[in-house]
Motif scaffolding. Structure first.
Motif, PDB file in Angstrom:
ATOM      1  N   TYR A  82      62.214-134.459  92.228  1.00 21.75           N
ATOM      2  CA  TYR A  82      61.679-133.148  92.590  1.00 21.75           C
ATOM      3  C   TYR A  82      61.876-132.167  91.438  1.00 21.75           C
ATOM      4  O   TYR A  82      62.951-132.097  90.838  1.00 21.75           O
ATOM      5  N   TYR A  83      60.824-131.404  91.175  1.00 19.52           N
ATOM      6  CA  TYR A  83      60.808-130.435  90.083  1.00 19.52           C
ATOM      7  C   TYR A  83      60.365-129.069  90.591  1.00 19.52           C
ATOM      8  O   TYR A  83      59.465-128.985  91.439  1.00 19.52           O
ATOM      9  N   CYS A  84      60.948-128.015  90.048  1.00 19.33           N
ATOM     10  CA  CYS A  84      60.399-126.689  90.300  1.00 19.33           C
ATOM     11  C   CYS A  84      59.591-126.267  89.075  1.00 19.33           C
ATOM     12  O   CYS A  84      59.825-126.743  87.961  1.00 19.33           O
ATOM     13  N   ASN A  85      58.652-125.369  89.318  1.00 22.49           N
ATOM     14  CA  ASN A  85      57.691-125.037  88.267  1.00 22.49           C
ATOM     15  C   ASN A  85      57.185-123.617  88.463  1.00 22.49           C
ATOM     16  O   ASN A  85      56.608-123.316  89.508  1.00 22.49           O
ATOM     17  N   PRO A  86      57.371-122.739  87.492  1.00 19.52           N
ATOM     18  CA  PRO A  86      56.824-121.381  87.595  1.00 19.52           C
ATOM     19  C   PRO A  86      55.316-121.402  87.412  1.00 19.52           C
ATOM     20  O   PRO A  86      54.778-122.228  86.665  1.00 19.52           O
ATOM     21  N   GLY A  87      54.642-120.518  88.072  1.00 21.77           N
ATOM     22  CA  GLY A  87      53.192-120.467  87.941  1.00 21.77           C
ATOM     23  C   GLY A  87      52.631-119.189  88.535  1.00 21.77           C
ATOM     24  O   GLY A  87      53.320-118.180  88.640  1.00 21.77           O
ATOM     25  N   ARG A  88      51.372-119.287  88.952  1.00 24.97           N
ATOM     26  CA  ARG A  88      50.681-118.147  89.554  1.00 24.97           C
ATOM     27  C   ARG A  88      49.624-118.677  90.498  1.00 24.97           C
ATOM     28  O   ARG A  88      49.291-119.870  90.464  1.00 24.97           O
ATOM     29  N   PHE A  89      49.117-117.809  91.311  1.00 24.77           N
ATOM     30  CA  PHE A  89      48.021-118.185  92.199  1.00 24.77           C
ATOM     31  C   PHE A  89      46.716-117.627  91.650  1.00 24.77           C
ATOM     32  O   PHE A  89      46.660-116.486  91.179  1.00 24.77           O
ATOM     33  N   SER A  90      45.683-118.424  91.710  1.00 25.60           N
ATOM     34  CA  SER A  90      44.358-117.994  91.301  1.00 25.60           C
ATOM     35  C   SER A  90      43.363-118.500  92.328  1.00 25.60           C
ATOM     36  O   SER A  90      43.241-119.710  92.540  1.00 25.60           O
ATOM     37  N   SER A  91      42.694-117.569  92.995  1.00 24.81           N
ATOM     38  CA  SER A  91      41.738-117.920  94.054  1.00 24.81           C
ATOM     39  C   SER A  91      42.371-118.833  95.088  1.00 24.81           C
ATOM     40  O   SER A  91      41.735-119.777  95.579  1.00 24.81           O
ATOM     41  N   GLY A  92      43.619-118.565  95.400  1.00 25.44           N
ATOM     42  CA  GLY A  92      44.295-119.328  96.435  1.00 25.44           C
ATOM     43  C   GLY A  92      44.883-120.637  95.976  1.00 25.44           C
ATOM     44  O   GLY A  92      45.501-121.349  96.770  1.00 25.44           O
ATOM     45  N   HIS A  93      44.687-120.969  94.712  1.00 19.67           N
ATOM     46  CA  HIS A  93      45.215-122.225  94.188  1.00 19.67           C
ATOM     47  C   HIS A  93      46.418-121.962  93.301  1.00 19.67           C
ATOM     48  O   HIS A  93      46.430-120.996  92.531  1.00 19.67           O
ATOM     49  N   TYR A  94      47.406-122.851  93.409  1.00 20.01           N
ATOM     50  CA  TYR A  94      48.599-122.706  92.589  1.00 20.01           C
ATOM     51  C   TYR A  94      48.326-123.296  91.210  1.00 20.01           C
ATOM     52  O   TYR A  94      47.891-124.437  91.090  1.00 20.01           O
ATOM     53  N   LEU A  95      48.609-122.498  90.183  1.00 26.60           N
ATOM     54  CA  LEU A  95      48.447-122.950  88.794  1.00 26.60           C
ATOM     55  C   LEU A  95      49.803-122.846  88.122  1.00 26.60           C
ATOM     56  O   LEU A  95      50.323-121.740  87.934  1.00 26.60           O
ATOM     57  N   GLY A  96      50.378-123.990  87.780  1.00 28.30           N
ATOM     58  CA  GLY A  96      51.697-123.992  87.172  1.00 28.30           C
ATOM     59  C   GLY A  96      51.641-123.909  85.660  1.00 28.30           C
ATOM     60  O   GLY A  96      50.722-124.434  85.034  1.00 28.30           O
ATOM     61  N   TYR A  97      52.623-123.242  85.095  1.00 28.58           N
ATOM     62  CA  TYR A  97      52.771-123.252  83.644  1.00 28.58           C
ATOM     63  C   TYR A  97      53.448-124.564  83.245  1.00 28.58           C
ATOM     64  O   TYR A  97      54.087-125.225  84.052  1.00 28.58           O
ATOM     65  N   ASP A  98      53.329-124.888  81.989  1.00 31.65           N
ATOM     66  CA  ASP A  98      53.854-126.171  81.532  1.00 31.65           C
ATOM     67  C   ASP A  98      55.334-126.035  81.168  1.00 31.65           C
ATOM     68  O   ASP A  98      55.738-126.303  80.022  1.00 31.65           O
ATOM     69  N   TRP A  99      56.117-125.591  82.132  1.00 33.09           N
ATOM     70  CA  TRP A  99      57.558-125.468  81.977  1.00 33.09           C
ATOM     71  C   TRP A  99      58.214-126.311  83.054  1.00 33.09           C
ATOM     72  O   TRP A  99      58.028-126.053  84.251  1.00 33.09           O
ATOM     73  N   TRP A 100      58.997-127.295  82.636  1.00 33.95           N
ATOM     74  CA  TRP A 100      59.591-128.223  83.585  1.00 33.95           C
ATOM     75  C   TRP A 100      61.059-128.437  83.259  1.00 33.95           C
ATOM     76  O   TRP A 100      61.439-128.488  82.087  1.00 33.95           O
ATOM     77  N   GLY A 101      61.851-128.583  84.314  1.00 37.73           N
ATOM     78  CA  GLY A 101      63.237-128.973  84.141  1.00 37.73           C
ATOM     79  C   GLY A 101      63.350-130.489  84.153  1.00 37.73           C
ATOM     80  O   GLY A 101      62.350-131.206  84.076  1.00 37.73           O
ATOM     81  N   GLN A 102      64.580-130.964  84.315  1.00 36.55           N
ATOM     82  CA  GLN A 102      64.815-132.409  84.298  1.00 36.55           C
ATOM     83  C   GLN A 102      64.576-133.029  85.663  1.00 36.55           C
ATOM     84  O   GLN A 102      64.488-134.238  85.785  1.00 36.55           O
ATOM     85  N   GLY A 103      64.458-132.183  86.677  1.00 41.48           N
ATOM     86  CA  GLY A 103      64.232-132.689  88.021  1.00 41.48           C
ATOM     87  C   GLY A 103      65.519-133.130  88.693  1.00 41.48           C
ATOM     88  O   GLY A 103      66.574-133.256  88.060  1.00 41.48           O
TER      89      GLY A 103
END
Length: 121
Positions: free
Chosen positions: A93-114
């Motif tokens: 499992y990974y968490c991921n910062p992002g934003r919503f655009s037109s109701g869809h989640y768009l994640g930035y390419d920043w990932w932890g080790q999970g």
């Protein structure tokens, strides 16, 4: 770039519960929407839950009613409470910062080790 650390995974029997945590360093998570993703062996990474900066949540059908995403901005932390776990929830499992655009989640390419979650039958 946001640095992320996920924790809280482990081995649990089917029907059990775990709470995952996602903590960010060098940045404030509160300004981002956050998604929790998981990736099982041989499968694509999938979005299971997301929360907007304002606290609006969304869930994949496979986890709806069992998982709860929440955020505690004072601690710069996002949680994923997982109840009634099933063997098919086994994944990293990974968490991921992002934003919503037109109701869809768009994640930035920043990932932890999970963090590994393993559910035994």
């Amino acid at each position: 770039q946001v640095q992320l650390v996920e924790s809280g995974g482990g081995l649990v029997q089917a029907g059990g519960s775990l709470r995952l945590s996602c903590v960010a360093s060098r940045s404030t998570l509160s300004i981002y929407a956050i998604g929790w993703f998981r990736q099982a062996p041989g499968k694509q990474r999938e979005l299971v839950a997301s929360i907007s900066s304002g606290g609006i949540t969304n869930y994949a059908d496979s986890v709806k009613g069992r998982f709860t995403i929440s955020r505690e901005n004072a601690k710069n932390t996002v949680y994923l409470q997982m109840n009634s776990l099933k063997p098919e929830d086994t994944a990293v499992y990974y968490c991921n910062p992002g934003r919503f655009s037109s109701g869809h989640y768009l994640g930035y390419d920043w990932w932890g080790q999970g963090t590994q979650v393993t559910v035994s039958s």
